[in-house]
Design an enzyme around this catalytic site. Structure first.
Site, short mmCIF file in Angstrom:
data_model
loop_
_atom_site.label_atom_id
_atom_site.label_comp_id
_atom_site.label_asym_id
_atom_site.label_seq_id
_atom_site.Cartn_x
_atom_site.Cartn_y
_atom_site.Cartn_z
CB CYS A 3 -0.90 -0.01 1.23
SG CYS A 3 -1.77 1.54 1.49
CB CYS A 6 1.04 1.29 4.34
SG CYS A 6 -0.56 0.88 5.06
N GLY A 90 -14.35 7.12 -7.17
CA GLY A 90 -13.16 7.77 -7.71
C GLY A 90 -11.91 7.54 -6.90
CG HIS A 97 -6.67 9.39 0.48
ND1 HIS A 97 -6.79 8.09 0.07
CD2 HIS A 97 -6.98 10.16 -0.59
CE1 HIS A 97 -7.15 8.06 -1.21
NE2 HIS A 97 -7.29 9.31 -1.63
P1 AMP Z 1 -7.83 9.26 -4.69
O1 AMP Z 1 -8.02 9.34 -6.18
O2 AMP Z 1 -8.90 9.94 -3.90
O3 AMP Z 1 -7.59 7.84 -4.26
O4 AMP Z 1 -6.54 10.10 -4.38
C1 AMP Z 1 -5.26 9.58 -4.41
C2 AMP Z 1 -4.34 10.77 -4.47
O5 AMP Z 1 -3.05 10.36 -4.09
C3 AMP Z 1 -4.24 11.40 -5.85
O6 AMP Z 1 -4.61 12.78 -5.77
C4 AMP Z 1 -2.76 11.23 -6.20
O7 AMP Z 1 -2.23 12.33 -6.91
C5 AMP Z 1 -2.12 11.10 -4.83
N1 AMP Z 1 -0.87 10.38 -4.78
C6 AMP Z 1 -0.59 9.17 -5.32
N2 AMP Z 1 0.67 8.82 -5.05
C7 AMP Z 1 1.21 9.81 -4.31
C8 AMP Z 1 2.49 10.04 -3.74
N3 AMP Z 1 3.50 9.15 -3.84
N4 AMP Z 1 2.70 11.19 -3.05
C9 AMP Z 1 1.71 12.09 -2.95
N5 AMP Z 1 0.48 11.93 -3.45
C10 AMP Z 1 0.22 10.82 -4.15
ZN ZN Z 2 -2.27 1.46 3.65
#
Ligand code: AMP
Ligand code: ZN
Length: 111
Positions: A3, A6, A90, A97
């Site tokens: 994950c 995580c 989405g 988060h």
């Molecule tokens: P969601 O689409 O609500 O699951 O949001 C996931 C978010 O995580 C997206 O806005 C991505 O741009 C962000 N994300 C994915 N990987 C990373 C990372 N390594 N560091 C920071 N943000 C990330």
């Molecule tokens: Zn996790």
């Protein structure tokens, strides 16, 4: 568990942190949708909002109790908090988060 959040929580993957305590972490989103776009996560893995229950909901209250402080740190005068839940909602990263979005006057709605 494989994950990404995580791994960010335990430091395996670096992040641009804005707030951290023993229970939660806030860091800048890698693909910001607004001038300020921060992701706030519980350090303990909860897959999505649909997995919140009486045994793990304290951390959600904790996140919301720190949002004013995080927003102040980021100089946000008004903001939007978003949670995407599961694929149809989405969600792309299956670790609970909350998106904290701001830094400009946001549009009225998202649908
Ligand atoms: P969601 O689409 O609500 O699951 O949001 C996931 C978010 O995580 C997206 O806005 C991505 O741009 C962000 N994300 C994915 N990987 C990373 C990372 N390594 N560091 C920071 N943000 C990330
Ligand atoms: Zn996790």
């Amino acid at each position: 568990m494989d994950c990404i959040f995580c791994k960010i929580a335990n430091g395996e993957i670096p992040s641009n942190k804005v707030y951290e305590d023993e229970k939660i972490l806030a860091f800048h989103d890698i693909a910001p949708q607004t001038p300020v776009h921060v992701v706030i996560i519980p350090k303990a893995h909860i897959a999505c909002a649909d997995e919140i229950d009486d045994t793990n909901c304290d951390v959600v209250a904790h996140i919301f109790s720190k949002i004013p402080l995080i927003a102040k740190e980021l100089n946000l005068d008004g903001y939007r908090i978003i949670n995407n839940c599961k694929e149809n909602g989405g969600q792309t990263v299956m670790h609970l988060h909350f998106h904290l979005l701001g830094g400009k006057k946001l549009g009225e709605k998202i649908a």
